[in-house]
Design a protein around this motif. Structure first.
Motif, PDB file in Angstrom:
ATOM      1  N   ALA A 362       0.810  -1.121   0.018  1.00  0.00           N
ATOM      2  CA  ALA A 362      -0.030   0.165  -0.008  1.00  0.00           C
ATOM      3  C   ALA A 362       0.855   1.297  -0.051  1.00  0.00           C
ATOM      4  CB  ALA A 362      -0.989   0.097   1.104  1.00  0.00           C
ATOM      5  N   PRO A 363       0.342   2.520  -0.563  1.00  0.00           N
ATOM      6  CA  PRO A 363       1.036   3.665  -0.467  1.00  0.00           C
ATOM      7  C   PRO A 363       1.311   3.945   0.889  1.00  0.00           C
ATOM      8  CG  PRO A 363      -0.657   3.988  -1.872  1.00  0.00           C
ATOM      9  CD  PRO A 363      -0.876   2.375  -1.305  1.00  0.00           C
ATOM     10  N   MET A 364       2.487   4.651   1.285  1.00  0.00           N
ATOM     11  CA  MET A 364       2.639   4.744   2.806  1.00  0.00           C
ATOM     12  C   MET A 364       2.310   6.080   3.291  1.00  0.00           C
ATOM     13  SD  MET A 364       6.792   4.196   2.729  1.00  0.00           S
ATOM     14  CE  MET A 364       6.910   2.791   1.493  1.00  0.00           C
ATOM     15  N   ALA A 365       2.293   6.214   4.437  1.00  0.00           N
ATOM     16  CA  ALA A 365       2.266   7.589   5.485  1.00  0.00           C
ATOM     17  C   ALA A 365       3.255   7.493   6.345  1.00  0.00           C
ATOM     18  CB  ALA A 365       0.815   7.976   5.657  1.00  0.00           C
ATOM     19  N   LEU A 366       4.089   8.484   6.383  1.00  0.00           N
ATOM     20  CA  LEU A 366       5.151   8.369   7.490  1.00  0.00           C
ATOM     21  C   LEU A 366       4.984   9.557   8.519  1.00  0.00           C
ATOM     22  CD1 LEU A 366       7.852   8.081   4.858  1.00  0.00           C
ATOM     23  CD2 LEU A 366       7.149   6.218   6.365  1.00  0.00           C
ATOM     24  N   ALA A 367       5.008   9.420   9.824  1.00  0.00           N
ATOM     25  CA  ALA A 367       4.687  10.377  10.812  1.00  0.00           C
ATOM     26  C   ALA A 367       6.110  11.107  11.050  1.00  0.00           C
ATOM     27  CB  ALA A 367       4.181   9.480  12.035  1.00  0.00           C
ATOM     28  N   PHE A 368       7.255  10.639  11.060  1.00  0.00           N
ATOM     29  CA  PHE A 368       8.369  11.383  11.193  1.00  0.00           C
ATOM     30  C   PHE A 368       8.381  11.904  12.837  1.00  0.00           C
ATOM     31  CE2 PHE A 368       8.887  11.148   6.688  1.00  0.00           C
ATOM     32  CZ  PHE A 368      10.275  10.348   6.648  1.00  0.00           C
ATOM     33  N   GLY A 369       7.465  11.506  13.716  1.00  0.00           N
ATOM     34  CA  GLY A 369       7.515  11.818  15.138  1.00  0.00           C
ATOM     35  C   GLY A 369       6.442  12.937  15.273  1.00  0.00           C
ATOM     36  N   HIS A 370       5.423  13.173  14.109  1.00  0.00           N
ATOM     37  CA  HIS A 370       4.326  14.117  14.184  1.00  0.00           C
ATOM     38  C   HIS A 370       3.079  13.458  14.645  1.00  0.00           C
ATOM     39  CE1 HIS A 370       6.084  17.446  11.935  1.00  0.00           C
ATOM     40  NE2 HIS A 370       7.184  16.658  11.481  1.00  0.00           N
ATOM     41  N   SER A 371       2.107  14.289  15.306  1.00  0.00           N
ATOM     42  CA  SER A 371       1.185  14.001  15.874  1.00  0.00           C
ATOM     43  C   SER A 371       0.043  13.561  14.736  1.00  0.00           C
ATOM     44  CB  SER A 371       0.344  14.942  16.855  1.00  0.00           C
ATOM     45  OG  SER A 371      -0.225  15.996  15.942  1.00  0.00           O
ATOM     46  N   SER A 372      -1.113  12.603  15.284  1.00  0.00           N
ATOM     47  CA  SER A 372      -1.994  12.235  14.365  1.00  0.00           C
ATOM     48  C   SER A 372      -2.470  13.318  13.606  1.00  0.00           C
ATOM     49  CB  SER A 372      -2.982  11.206  15.014  1.00  0.00           C
ATOM     50  OG  SER A 372      -2.464  10.303  15.777  1.00  0.00           O
ATOM     51  N   ARG A 373      -2.566  14.365  14.499  1.00  0.00           N
ATOM     52  CA  ARG A 373      -3.424  15.670  13.874  1.00  0.00           C
ATOM     53  C   ARG A 373      -2.622  16.210  12.696  1.00  0.00           C
ATOM     54  NH1 ARG A 373      -6.623  18.988  18.490  1.00  0.00           N
ATOM     55  NH2 ARG A 373      -7.967  17.761  18.806  1.00  0.00           N
ATOM     56  N   GLU A 374      -1.368  16.339  13.074  1.00  0.00           N
ATOM     57  CA  GLU A 374      -0.434  16.988  12.028  1.00  0.00           C
ATOM     58  C   GLU A 374      -0.355  16.039  10.859  1.00  0.00           C
ATOM     59  OE1 GLU A 374       2.769  19.239  14.760  1.00  0.00           O
ATOM     60  OE2 GLU A 374       2.904  17.128  14.791  1.00  0.00           O
ATOM     61  N   LEU A 375      -0.404  14.931  11.132  1.00  0.00           N
ATOM     62  CA  LEU A 375      -0.393  13.763   9.944  1.00  0.00           C
ATOM     63  C   LEU A 375      -1.666  14.025   8.887  1.00  0.00           C
ATOM     64  CD1 LEU A 375       1.478  11.741   8.569  1.00  0.00           C
ATOM     65  CD2 LEU A 375       0.507  10.005  10.149  1.00  0.00           C
ATOM     66  N   ALA A 376      -2.776  14.327   9.791  1.00  0.00           N
ATOM     67  CA  ALA A 376      -4.085  14.262   9.022  1.00  0.00           C
ATOM     68  C   ALA A 376      -4.139  15.475   8.074  1.00  0.00           C
ATOM     69  CB  ALA A 376      -5.141  14.192   9.938  1.00  0.00           C
TER      70      ALA A 376
END
Ligand SMILES: Nc1ncnc2c1ncn2[C@@H]1O[C@H](COP(=O)(O)OP(=O)(O)O)[C@@H](O)[C@H]1O
Ligand SMILES: O=C(O)C1=C[C@@H](OP(=O)(O)O)[C@@H](O)[C@H](O)C1
Ligand SMILES: [Mg+2]
Length: 382
Positions: A362-376
């Protein structure tokens, strides 16, 4: 086409820091894939560093995945020790990919090729699933390299590679400032040596490059359902709830739906019927959650089942791999009494490594230490 991370760091053997330490540091920063490039070190030192890096990654959930540059011999040796690398990147003068694929233990390895000009772009070995396109500009990290191809060359190269279902990786003196243009030209991933080692915050660089890719190529369409997959503790449930709220779509957590249907927690389902009972419930309930567009967070093991993957595909949902570093996920989920498969660290890591190939479809999403809100926010910034 193979799914690749937006930024693909490559080790730099001219640094004082050993290659295995570079790979560990980049994995901890949140990069899922790093290329082991040992040139110009001798075979002995490269082997020690490669074995160390692969053994460390294996003990940490297979993170980061390691692609070996040039050295099919070292990749083969590693595979013989049970440390199969994610892939092998071969230059025009290296062992042909079709031959490398025949080496024991490397049949499943992802093979990449280096391409520099028309002719090479159209004729990549069919054993490859990705290829470098470059050099984008002149670079000091590689002596005697081919002529820079610039944006026009990159565009032509990426189109030719995509026509062969190969994931194009732009390479050659790239910086953050090039990211948007390279993605627009068709690159799936940007390989970097200089920029990624020059910065004292590679995670911030990775995050920015990911944002640029999402702006050019959003990972899903508005209105489309989303299925979030990945390991336990990656943050799937938390991110899914946040995305659903912002997209004004219903949110379903597969584990939550199972608990509601059964009237008892996941741990109780495991202790009564074992893992197989839980897996049967997952596959029975998932199609209901996919009936209308929604954001669905799967449990850590649900994506292993081809039946579940097919259900997501036929429902037209976009799968998204929340690719979190397993060490970070363990800190969040480890020994949670309601996560029966997150009790023992070594077992958690072994399971993670075994599941990663399926998630990485699947295409990936990387958090790199960010919160779920920032990722969204980053995921919806288009
Ligand atoms: N990006 C993040 N940064 C920090 N903590 C997070 C993040 N995402 C999730 N968490 C926390 O980690 C824990 C596990 O998250 P959860 O959403 O349950 O993961 P999963 O569903 O993937 O197992 C929760 O306590 C959650 O608040
Ligand atoms: O890894 C797994 O197999 C599991 C992960 C859990 O979901 P999370 O990924 O939300 O923890 C839950 O489905 C169950 O405990 C099994
Ligand atoms: Mg969850």
């Amino acid at each position: 086409m193979l799914s690749l991370p937006p930024l693909y760091p490559i080790t730099d053997a001219s640094l004082v820091e050993p290659l295995s330490a570079q790979i560990r540091r980049l994995g901890e920063a949140g990069f899922p894939l790093v290329q082991f490039r040992g040139k110009p070190l001798g075979a002995k030192e490269q082997w020690i560093e490669l074995r160390t890096a692969l053994a460390e990654a294996a003990a940490n959930g297979g993170w980061p995945m390691v692609c070996v540059n040039d050295r099919a011999d070292l990749a083969l040796l590693a595979a013989r020790e049970g440390l199969v690398p994610w892939g092998l990147h071969l230059g025009q003068g290296d062992l042909p990919a079709a031959e490398a694929k025949r080496l024991p233990g490397l049949a499943e390895a992802h093979l990449g090729a280096s391409t520099h000009e028309a002719g090479e772009w159209e004729a990549v070995d069919a054993a490859c699933d990705h290829a470098g396109v470059g050099p984008f500009r002149g670079t000091r990290t590689k002596a005697g390299h081919a002529a820079p191809i610039g944006l026009e060359g990159l565009r032509a190269g990426c189109a030719a590679l995509r026509a062969q279902d190969l994931a194009p990786v732009a390479i050659g003196g790239l910086t953050l400032a090039d990211a948007a243009a390279c993605f627009e030209a068709g690159a799936e991933s940007l390989a970097m040596v200089g920029e990624v080692h020059r910065t004292d915050d590679p995670a911030a660089l990775g995050w920015e490059v990911q944002r640029q890719r999402w702006r050019v190529r959003p990972p899903f369409r508005r209105g489309q359902g989303l299925a979030i997959v990945g390991g336990s503790g990656a943050g799937k449930t938390t991110l899914g709830r946040e995305l659903a709220r912002r997209l004004a779509l219903p949110f379903h957590d597969l584990d939550g739906a199972i608990e509601a249907r059964e009237g008892r927690p996941v741990a109780a389902i495991f202790s009564a019927g074992g893992e197989s009972a839980f897996r049967a419930l997952e596959s029975a309930l998932l199609p209901d959650l996919l009936a209308t567009p929604a954001v669905v967070a799967l449990g850590g093991g649900a994506w292993e089942s081809p039946v579940n993957r097919e259900a997501v595909r036929t429902a037209g949902f976009a799968p998204l791999w929340l690719a979190e570093a397993p060490a970070r996920a363990w800190v969040r989920a480890g020994q949670d009494p309601n996560r029966p498969l997150a009790q023992d660290r070594a077992a958690f890591m072994a399971r993670w490594a075994a599941r990663q190939p399926a998630w990485s479809l699947a295409p990936m999403a990387l958090a790199f230490g960010h919160s779920s809100r920032e990722l969204a926010s980053a995921l919806l910034d288009w």
